[in-house]
Design a protein around this motif. Structure first.
Motif, PDB file in Angstrom:
ATOM      1  N   GLY A   1       0.814  -1.213   0.000  1.00  0.00           N
ATOM      2  CA  GLY A   1       0.000   0.000   0.000  1.00  0.00           C
ATOM      3  C   GLY A   1       0.840   1.252   0.000  1.00  0.00           C
ATOM      4  O   GLY A   1       0.528   2.229  -0.692  1.00  0.00           O
TER       5      GLY A   1
ATOM      6  N   LEU B   1       2.228   1.671  -3.462  1.00  0.00           N
ATOM      7  CA  LEU B   1       1.205   2.195  -4.365  1.00  0.00           C
ATOM      8  C   LEU B   1       0.939   3.674  -4.121  1.00  0.00           C
ATOM      9  O   LEU B   1       0.745   4.445  -5.071  1.00  0.00           O
ATOM     10  CB  LEU B   1      -0.097   1.404  -4.201  1.00  0.00           C
ATOM     11  CG  LEU B   1      -0.130   0.014  -4.824  1.00  0.00           C
ATOM     12  CD1 LEU B   1      -1.396  -0.711  -4.394  1.00  0.00           C
ATOM     13  CD2 LEU B   1      -0.040   0.097  -6.327  1.00  0.00           C
TER      14      LEU B   1
ATOM     15  N   VAL C   1      -6.483   5.844  -9.334  1.00  0.00           N
ATOM     16  CA  VAL C   1      -6.553   4.411  -9.047  1.00  0.00           C
ATOM     17  C   VAL C   1      -5.403   3.982  -8.136  1.00  0.00           C
ATOM     18  O   VAL C   1      -5.606   3.218  -7.180  1.00  0.00           O
ATOM     19  CB  VAL C   1      -6.554   3.598 -10.360  1.00  0.00           C
ATOM     20  CG1 VAL C   1      -6.334   2.126 -10.103  1.00  0.00           C
ATOM     21  CG2 VAL C   1      -7.857   3.810 -11.105  1.00  0.00           C
TER      22      VAL C   1
ATOM     23  N   ALA D   1      -6.085   2.550  -4.409  1.00  0.00           N
ATOM     24  CA  ALA D   1      -5.623   1.186  -4.130  1.00  0.00           C
ATOM     25  C   ALA D   1      -4.603   1.173  -2.990  1.00  0.00           C
ATOM     26  O   ALA D   1      -4.606   0.264  -2.148  1.00  0.00           O
ATOM     27  CB  ALA D   1      -5.013   0.560  -5.384  1.00  0.00           C
TER      28      ALA D   1
ATOM     29  N   VAL E   1      -6.547   1.633   0.310  1.00  0.00           N
ATOM     30  CA  VAL E   1      -7.288   0.419   0.659  1.00  0.00           C
ATOM     31  C   VAL E   1      -6.345  -0.672   1.150  1.00  0.00           C
ATOM     32  O   VAL E   1      -6.611  -1.335   2.165  1.00  0.00           O
ATOM     33  CB  VAL E   1      -8.122  -0.067  -0.546  1.00  0.00           C
ATOM     34  CG1 VAL E   1      -8.682  -1.450  -0.316  1.00  0.00           C
ATOM     35  CG2 VAL E   1      -9.234   0.913  -0.842  1.00  0.00           C
ATOM     36  N   ALA E   2      -5.231  -0.878   0.456  1.00  0.00           N
ATOM     37  CA  ALA E   2      -4.284  -1.916   0.859  1.00  0.00           C
ATOM     38  C   ALA E   2      -3.655  -1.605   2.213  1.00  0.00           C
ATOM     39  O   ALA E   2      -3.503  -2.494   3.058  1.00  0.00           O
ATOM     40  CB  ALA E   2      -3.193  -2.077  -0.204  1.00  0.00           C
TER      41      ALA E   2
END
Length: 68
Positions: free
Chosen positions: A13, A16, A45, A49, A52-53
């Motif tokens: 995460g 990202l 995105v 992402a 969320v991760a």
């Protein structure tokens, strides 16, 4: 085992989020913001992402400590 997966999610995460920040500040995102008023889809995105991760990983670490 679940703690290792949770830590991997946190690290993934963060990676990202880093790349999402790079994409958000890129030239293509600047051009997209100029014409549409919003950053590129790739940047959005990657950031979503990453959040969320990271949250899934933090939740997994927190819950794995309570199960003992």
């Amino acid at each position: 085992m679940t703690k290792a997966i949770s830590i991997a999610l946190i690290v993934g995460g963060i990676v990202l989020l880093y790349f999402g920040g790079q994409a958000f500040n890129s030239v293509s995102s600047d051009v997209s913001r100029f014409f549409t008023g919003s950053p590129s889809n790739k940047a959005i995105v990657l950031i979503v992402a990453g959040v969320v991760a990271t949250l899934a990983g933090l939740t997994g670490v927190a819950l794995s400590g309570r199960r003992r």
